[in-house]
Design a protein around this motif. Structure first.
Motif, PDB file in Angstrom:
ATOM      1  N   VAL A   1      13.802   2.427  -6.458  1.00 22.18           N
ATOM      2  CA  VAL A   1      12.821   1.376  -6.225  1.00 22.18           C
ATOM      3  C   VAL A   1      13.094   0.742  -4.863  1.00 22.18           C
ATOM      4  O   VAL A   1      14.113   0.087  -4.656  1.00 22.18           O
ATOM      5  CB  VAL A   1      12.860   0.319  -7.334  1.00 22.18           C
ATOM      6  CG1 VAL A   1      11.909  -0.836  -7.008  1.00 22.18           C
ATOM      7  CG2 VAL A   1      12.498   0.950  -8.683  1.00 22.18           C
TER       8      VAL A   1
ATOM      9  N   PHE B   1       7.369  -0.533  -3.360  1.00 20.26           N
ATOM     10  CA  PHE B   1       6.475  -1.547  -3.905  1.00 20.26           C
ATOM     11  C   PHE B   1       6.074  -2.571  -2.849  1.00 20.26           C
ATOM     12  O   PHE B   1       6.868  -2.943  -1.986  1.00 20.26           O
ATOM     13  CB  PHE B   1       7.138  -2.292  -5.062  1.00 20.26           C
ATOM     14  CG  PHE B   1       7.200  -1.520  -6.352  1.00 20.26           C
ATOM     15  CD1 PHE B   1       6.094  -0.820  -6.820  1.00 20.26           C
ATOM     16  CD2 PHE B   1       8.357  -1.517  -7.124  1.00 20.26           C
ATOM     17  CE1 PHE B   1       6.144  -0.109  -8.010  1.00 20.26           C
ATOM     18  CE2 PHE B   1       8.414  -0.823  -8.321  1.00 20.26           C
ATOM     19  CZ  PHE B   1       7.307  -0.114  -8.771  1.00 20.26           C
TER      20      PHE B   1
ATOM     21  N   LEU C   1       5.751  -8.316  -5.313  1.00 18.40           N
ATOM     22  CA  LEU C   1       5.760  -8.281  -6.770  1.00 18.40           C
ATOM     23  C   LEU C   1       5.211  -9.574  -7.363  1.00 18.40           C
ATOM     24  O   LEU C   1       5.643 -10.671  -7.005  1.00 18.40           O
ATOM     25  CB  LEU C   1       7.187  -8.058  -7.277  1.00 18.40           C
ATOM     26  CG  LEU C   1       7.895  -6.794  -6.770  1.00 18.40           C
ATOM     27  CD1 LEU C   1       9.343  -6.776  -7.231  1.00 18.40           C
ATOM     28  CD2 LEU C   1       7.168  -5.541  -7.249  1.00 18.40           C
TER      29      LEU C   1
ATOM     30  N   GLN D   1       3.569  -6.585 -12.125  1.00 20.31           N
ATOM     31  CA  GLN D   1       4.655  -5.996 -12.917  1.00 20.31           C
ATOM     32  C   GLN D   1       4.149  -4.894 -13.849  1.00 20.31           C
ATOM     33  O   GLN D   1       4.792  -3.845 -14.003  1.00 20.31           O
ATOM     34  CB  GLN D   1       5.329  -7.097 -13.726  1.00 20.31           C
ATOM     35  CG  GLN D   1       6.546  -6.647 -14.526  1.00 20.31           C
ATOM     36  CD  GLN D   1       7.027  -7.743 -15.450  1.00 20.31           C
ATOM     37  OE1 GLN D   1       6.372  -8.069 -16.442  1.00 20.31           O
ATOM     38  NE2 GLN D   1       8.166  -8.341 -15.128  1.00 20.31           N
TER      39      GLN D   1
ATOM     40  N   CYS E   1       3.664  -1.829 -11.834  1.00 19.35           N
ATOM     41  CA  CYS E   1       4.970  -1.251 -11.481  1.00 19.35           C
ATOM     42  C   CYS E   1       5.461  -0.354 -12.611  1.00 19.35           C
ATOM     43  O   CYS E   1       5.876   0.797 -12.388  1.00 19.35           O
ATOM     44  CB  CYS E   1       6.005  -2.361 -11.245  1.00 19.35           C
ATOM     45  SG  CYS E   1       5.714  -3.425  -9.827  1.00 19.35           S
TER      46      CYS E   1
END
Length: 271
Positions: free
Chosen positions: A113, A162, A165, A194, A197
């Motif tokens: 990640v 990402f 967030l 989230q 994700c």
């Protein structure tokens, strides 16, 4: 049944573990805090205390990785801005220390990640073909860590970068509410919820998309002023006030690869 080890069962790792368990996977989860072991265990996670430092790994790293098919690395660099000169390469050294344990355990699939901060403040649409150009120490170390994992021939690594967030208790407008002269009013937002994700990670594992790089941000890019003003209204917060100066950065993260290769649809109602 697939056994998956999640290194870092925090804001994202814990709900991810819970979701993967519902799909029949066996989950090993790590935490650096003794008191969190019972929280993980109570959700059906096999909990391990693991702490990774730049010079050593303490705790139960060997049983944490034992017999796992997939390792998800979800630990933030945690670099303090005021001490970046003294912290150079700390995070990448942590990842390097982890490598021999991954190899010894025979883990063959790694999902790392990362963050779209590896691209820096570009003024264009960013795809996976864009050359990274980080301008923060955190972004630089994430990029180095990506390379360390990708170059290792003993396992396949997918990098998941990402955007910002959001979700659950994390909504940036709470910190911006009522503030004045905020910068970059016309810069596009690049956010990912989230739930998305977790959904993207699920698809990578299910479809076995390894040795890939994915950018992950919702295909929803209003300006900072538009988005945070509306969010403040939705949450009944004091409106943030933005500077009239135009932004130098118009970085827009494209997630076309995720939408096409994973056939993934973002849950835009969360935004």
């Amino acid at each position: 049944m697939t056994q998956i080890s999640i290194l870092g069962c925090g804001w994202l790792g814990l709900p991810l573990a819970k979701q993967l368990i519902t799909k029949g996977n066996r989950i090993n989860g790590s935490t650096t805090t003794d008191s969190k072991l019972s929280i993980l265990q109570n959700t059906g996670i096999n909990a391990f205390l693991v702490s990774i430092e730049e010079d050593q790994i303490s705790g139960t790293i060997i049983p944490f990785l034992d017999k796992s098919d997939v390792l998800i690395i979800d630990i933030p660099p945690k670099l303090r801005a005021e001490n970046q000169d003294s912290q150079k390469k700390i995070f990448v050294e942590k990842i390097k220390n982890l490598i021999p344990f991954i190899e010894k355990a025979g883990v063959k699939k790694v999902l790392f990640v990362s963050s779209t901060s590896v691209y820096g403040n570009e003024n264009s649409t960013i795809t996976e073909e864009t050359n990274p150009n980080p301008d923060t120490e955190s972004g630089k170390q994430l990029l180095l860590a990506e390379a360390v994992l990708q170059k290792n021939p003993n396992f396949e690594t997918t990098i998941l970068r990402f955007g910002g967030l959001i979700g659950e208790d994390r909504q940036p407008v709470k910190f911006l509410a009522g503030k004045e002269n905020l910068a970059n009013p016309d810069a596009p937002v690049n956010l990912i919820h989230q739930k998305d994700c977790i959904g993207v990670i699920e698809e990578i594992i299910t479809l076995a998309k390894w040795n890939e790089v994915f950018n992950a941000a919702a295909p929803f890019h209003p300006t900072r002023e538009e988005y945070y003003t509306q969010k403040a209204i939705d949450l009944n917060l004091a409106l943030p006030k933005f500077s009239s100066e135009k932004s130098n950065s118009r970085k827009t993260i494209s997630s076309k690869k995720i939408e096409t290769l994973l056939n993934y649809s973002f849950k835009l109602e969360n935004y």
